[in-house]
Scaffold this motif. Structure first.
Motif, PDB file in Angstrom:
ATOM      1  N   PRO A 183      13.434   8.681  -4.217  1.00 30.91           N
ATOM      2  CA  PRO A 183      12.412   9.523  -3.576  1.00 30.91           C
ATOM      3  C   PRO A 183      11.957   8.933  -2.240  1.00 30.91           C
ATOM      4  O   PRO A 183      11.924   7.719  -2.079  1.00 30.91           O
ATOM      5  N   GLU A 184      11.569   9.815  -1.320  1.00 33.05           N
ATOM      6  CA  GLU A 184      11.136   9.347   0.008  1.00 33.05           C
ATOM      7  C   GLU A 184       9.616   9.378   0.168  1.00 33.05           C
ATOM      8  O   GLU A 184       9.098   9.010   1.218  1.00 33.05           O
ATOM      9  N   GLY A 185       8.907   9.870  -0.862  1.00 27.63           N
ATOM     10  CA  GLY A 185       7.453   9.882  -0.742  1.00 27.63           C
ATOM     11  C   GLY A 185       6.797  10.618  -1.893  1.00 27.63           C
ATOM     12  O   GLY A 185       7.472  11.301  -2.670  1.00 27.63           O
ATOM     13  N   TYR A 186       5.457  10.450  -1.997  1.00 31.40           N
ATOM     14  CA  TYR A 186       4.705  11.145  -3.048  1.00 31.40           C
ATOM     15  C   TYR A 186       4.539  12.623  -2.729  1.00 31.40           C
ATOM     16  O   TYR A 186       4.436  13.447  -3.612  1.00 31.40           O
ATOM     17  N   ASN A 187       4.488  12.938  -1.426  1.00 24.17           N
ATOM     18  CA  ASN A 187       4.173  14.317  -1.045  1.00 24.17           C
ATOM     19  C   ASN A 187       5.346  15.048  -0.422  1.00 24.17           C
ATOM     20  O   ASN A 187       5.171  15.870   0.473  1.00 24.17           O
TER      21      ASN A 187
ATOM     22  N   SER B 273      14.968 -11.156  -5.668  1.00 25.73           N
ATOM     23  CA  SER B 273      14.613 -10.560  -4.377  1.00 25.73           C
ATOM     24  C   SER B 273      13.743  -9.327  -4.583  1.00 25.73           C
ATOM     25  O   SER B 273      14.201  -8.340  -5.153  1.00 25.73           O
ATOM     26  N   PRO B 274      12.499  -9.389  -4.137  1.00 24.13           N
ATOM     27  CA  PRO B 274      11.639  -8.218  -4.317  1.00 24.13           C
ATOM     28  C   PRO B 274      12.069  -7.054  -3.422  1.00 24.13           C
ATOM     29  O   PRO B 274      12.509  -7.269  -2.289  1.00 24.13           O
ATOM     30  N   ARG B 275      11.964  -5.851  -3.952  1.00 21.61           N
ATOM     31  CA  ARG B 275      12.305  -4.655  -3.171  1.00 21.61           C
ATOM     32  C   ARG B 275      11.307  -3.568  -3.525  1.00 21.61           C
ATOM     33  O   ARG B 275      10.920  -3.433  -4.692  1.00 21.61           O
ATOM     34  N   ALA B 276      10.904  -2.799  -2.541  1.00 18.26           N
ATOM     35  CA  ALA B 276      10.011  -1.667  -2.806  1.00 18.26           C
ATOM     36  C   ALA B 276      10.554  -0.418  -2.141  1.00 18.26           C
ATOM     37  O   ALA B 276      10.910  -0.440  -0.953  1.00 18.26           O
ATOM     38  N   GLN B 277      10.649   0.656  -2.922  1.00 17.08           N
ATOM     39  CA  GLN B 277      10.917   1.970  -2.344  1.00 17.08           C
ATOM     40  C   GLN B 277       9.570   2.447  -1.818  1.00 17.08           C
ATOM     41  O   GLN B 277       8.560   2.325  -2.508  1.00 17.08           O
TER      42      GLN B 277
ATOM     43  N   LEU C 113       0.818  -1.220   0.000  1.00 15.39           N
ATOM     44  CA  LEU C 113       0.000   0.000   0.000  1.00 15.39           C
ATOM     45  C   LEU C 113       0.850   1.267   0.000  1.00 15.39           C
ATOM     46  O   LEU C 113       0.401   2.321  -0.447  1.00 15.39           O
ATOM     47  N   ALA C 114       2.083   1.168   0.505  1.00 16.96           N
ATOM     48  CA  ALA C 114       2.901   2.377   0.657  1.00 16.96           C
ATOM     49  C   ALA C 114       4.053   2.448  -0.348  1.00 16.96           C
ATOM     50  O   ALA C 114       4.781   3.432  -0.378  1.00 16.96           O
ATOM     51  N   GLY C 115       4.196   1.411  -1.170  1.00 16.43           N
ATOM     52  CA  GLY C 115       5.336   1.370  -2.096  1.00 16.43           C
ATOM     53  C   GLY C 115       5.163   2.359  -3.237  1.00 16.43           C
ATOM     54  O   GLY C 115       4.054   2.536  -3.753  1.00 16.43           O
ATOM     55  N   LEU C 116       6.264   3.002  -3.640  1.00 13.76           N
ATOM     56  CA  LEU C 116       6.175   3.900  -4.794  1.00 13.76           C
ATOM     57  C   LEU C 116       7.048   3.417  -5.945  1.00 13.76           C
ATOM     58  O   LEU C 116       7.044   3.973  -7.024  1.00 13.76           O
TER      59      LEU C 116
END
Ligand SMILES: Cc1cc2nc3c(=O)[nH]c(=O)nc-3n(C[C@H](O)[C@H](O)[C@H](O)COP(=O)(O)OP(=O)(O)OC[C@H]3O[C@@H](n4cnc5c(N)ncnc54)[C@H](O)[C@@H]3O)c2cc1C
Length: 592
Positions: A301-305, A92-96, A74-77
């Protein structure tokens, strides 16, 4: 607040969150106490979940009924399979992730969970009677009783922050340290504590970087979610992936760093504790590899906003002005403006030889330790231990048998087996090379390996388990070539025929290799007592890492069994050594 809880968890980091959810979901009255409820499940370093071997662990937590994978989806970008060009065993799966969103969603999960109370406070001591924990005392001097306590205090115990020549108390930047609990662990519980350290990178403003000079790193076109329960098609439609960028340090960067090593908090002697070997500060990299003229820097990036971006690879303890200079020497970052500076943190940890495989301490009954306090580093390592500590504390109160995962079944089992049998002299992180059975414990089959255990613990619901059984039966049916009366894709959802076919394909490809892997592992076990010649030259074994050679040369084990029990010596190292000695024995009979 209740008068008495079944279980109290100290700390709402990645370990504490998994522990508290597991306990509450087992039906036990649970309280989680944390210093700051606004920083629940905070990611103080890179807001990325998964990666090499760590991604496998998140899939395992998910298959057992934990939370990390669901929140990451839900929080991955940006989602990426690392090692995608190599075999599925090491995919190996990874999500920023969007770090604020991750923290908010995990916090909401805790708030929504029945049986779980949250309290913002500092635990100052543990209440212990007759070598059994029975509650905690908080800053206001109130005592809260509980049948079991899980300590998941991360980097906060007597945390000290180092930034250049500035040194001050803190559990993380802008968060105060936990000052009292260490004393209670030592004096009331007989736990010995040591000191480790870690560093983080500066964050810069995205508007001040020149992406045209850097290499774009996109997410996967067909991303794979972490959680087995995420509806993949809908999730893919809704996902808006952001890009990361790649640039490099250069000779100028290295000169700035090497000219100023004496000013870094990494080197001035104040931080004399060990840091993670595989997450070194840029100062350490430049000292260790003087021949290298550049190092990767991933700009993430650290986030959408937020405009804040993370400089992956630029961990540092240099003073402010030098961090700025160092960043501006890098292509694409010439005009970059720093928002937060990198820093080093030093904290108390407990040698995990003091805990059992259930994560309960050997000295105090019903006291469990999990996460960074056990000397590990990383969100996934913390979450895995938190989950197991929560489950085992819960099962103990329910008078049920504990869960101890085997090395051949899971990375989580390897982590716990490694740390509780070998201890550590530097922070421990997971790698695929630590797994002797890595061909069989892949990210794609975490459900097939572990969901039965999740069900038997009581953390996988009947409804979900029925779906899983349908998937498993369909898999067997198709593998045997029987194609009549198959379910529809809707029946299988959240599993799918895409997944069934992928699994069969991987299984067929790996079947033969897995047999060889198992034979090699058995051979190593049989060779426990094989003698290693006294002056054996480990440098001859080119496939051993420098770290492994250093450790073996220092200790000079007499047998294979002894070598395998040395901290940080991996099963793959032992396999290489065994095969070499076997070959030599045949060549020069008797000497080996
Ligand atoms: C500066 C920095 C750099 C890092 N760099 C890396 C890295 O390069 N690579 C990597 O893999 N990992 C890194 N980490 C580590 C990573 O953050 C941890 O591994 C992970 O967060 C550990 O999870 P945890 O749940 O054990 O503890 P944490 O996430 O640290 O959470 C601990 C929780 O306990 C609470 N707490 C502590 N003491 C008390 C008390 N007495 N009473 C009440 N509450 C208490 C705190 O408020 C906090 O919520 C870094 C961490 C920091 C701070």
């Amino acid at each position: 607040m209740e008068e008495k809880y079944h279980i109290i968890i100290i700390g709402a980091g990645h370990a504490g969150c998994e522990a508290s959810l597991a306990c509450a979901r087992l039906g036990l009255k649970t309280l989680i106490i944390t210093l700051n409820v606004d920083s629940i499940a905070r990611m103080p370093c890179n807001p990325a979940i998964g990666g090499i071997a760590k991604g496998q662990m998140v899939r395992e937590i998910d298959a057992l009924g934990g939370e990390m994978g669901k929140i990451t989806d839900l929080a991955g970008l940006q989602f990426k399979i690392l090692n995608g060009s190599r075999g599925p065993a090491v995919w190996s799966p990874r999500a920023q992730c969007d770090k604020e969103l991750y923290s908010t969603l995990m916090s909401k999960s805790l708030q929504d969970q029945i049986n779980l109370d949250i309290l913002q406070s500092e635990v100052t001591s543990l209440i212990v009677k007759n070598n059994r924990v029975c509650g905690v005392k908080i800053l206001t001097n109130e005592v809260i009783n509980a049948e079991a306590v899980i300590v998941a205090t991360g980097t906060f115990l007597r945390g000290k922050i180092h930034l250049g020549n500035m040194h001050f108390d803190g559990g993380r930047f802008n968060e105060h340290q936990a000052s009292y609990l260490s004393k209670s662990l030592i004096e009331d519980c007989g736990i010995k504590l040591g000191r480790f350290k870690t560093t983080t990178t500066p964050r810069i403003n995205a508007l001040s970087i020149d992406c045209s000079k850097m290499l774009k790193q996109s997410g996967d076109k067909k991303p794979i979610p972490f959680s087995h329960f995420t509806e993949i098609e809908k999730w893919r439609r809704d996902l808006r992936q952001l890009s990361c960028w790649l640039t490099y340090t250069n000779k100028t960067t290295h000169k700035i760093v090497s000219d100023n090593l004496a000013l870094s908090s990494i080197n001035i002697g104040e931080v004399n504790s060990k840091s993670p070997r595989y997450c070194p500060a840029i100062e350490e990299k430049i000292e260790r590899y003087p021949e290298k003229t550049d190092h990767h820097i991933f700009v993430e990036p650290e986030g959408y906003n937020t405009n804040e971006v993370y400089l992956n690879g630029l961990y540092t303890g240099l003073p402010f002005n030098l961090q700025q200079q160092m960043i501006n020497s890098i292509v694409g970052l010439e005009n970059a403006r720093v928002i937060r500076y990198g820093y080093a943190i030093e904290y108390d940890y407990s040698d995990p030889l003091q805990i059992k495989k259930t994560l309960e301490t050997k000295t105090i009954e019903n006291l469990f330790l999990s996460g960074q306090i056990n000397g590990t580093t990383g969100y996934e390592e913390a979450a895995s231990q938190g989950f197991i500590a929560g489950v085992n504390a819960g099962l103990k109160i329910l008078n049920k048998s504990p869960v101890i995962l085997e090395r051949n079944k899971s990375y989580i089992g390897i982590l716990i087996d490694d740390i509780t049998t070998k201890g550590m002299d530097e922070p421990y992180r997971m790698f695929t090379s630590r797994a002797e059975y890595r061909l069989s414990i892949r990210n794609d089959n975490a459900d097939l390996r572990l969901m039965d255990i999740g069900k038997s613990i009581g953390l996988i619901s009947d409804k979900v388990y029925r779906k899983f059984e349908l998937y498993r039966n369909t898999l067997t049916q198709i593998y045997k070539g029987k194609t009549e009366n198959l379910p529809t894709n809707d029946d299988l959802s959240p599993w799918s025929f895409e997944k069934v076919n992928e699994e069969i394909c991987i299984y067929k490809k790996y079947k033969g290799y897995i047999e060889i892997q198992n034979k090699t592992t058995n051979k190593v076990k049989k060779n426990e007592n094989r003698r290693i010649p006294e002056n054996f030259d480990y440098n001859k074994l080119e496939s051993l890492s420098v770290e492994t050679k250093q450790r073996l040369l220092k200790i000079r084990p007499q047998t294979i069994g002894q070598a395998s029990r040395i901290h940080a010596i991996k099963p793959s190292d032992i396999a290489i050594l065994t095969v070499y000695l076997e070959k030599k024995r045949k060549e020069i009979k008797g000497e080996y």
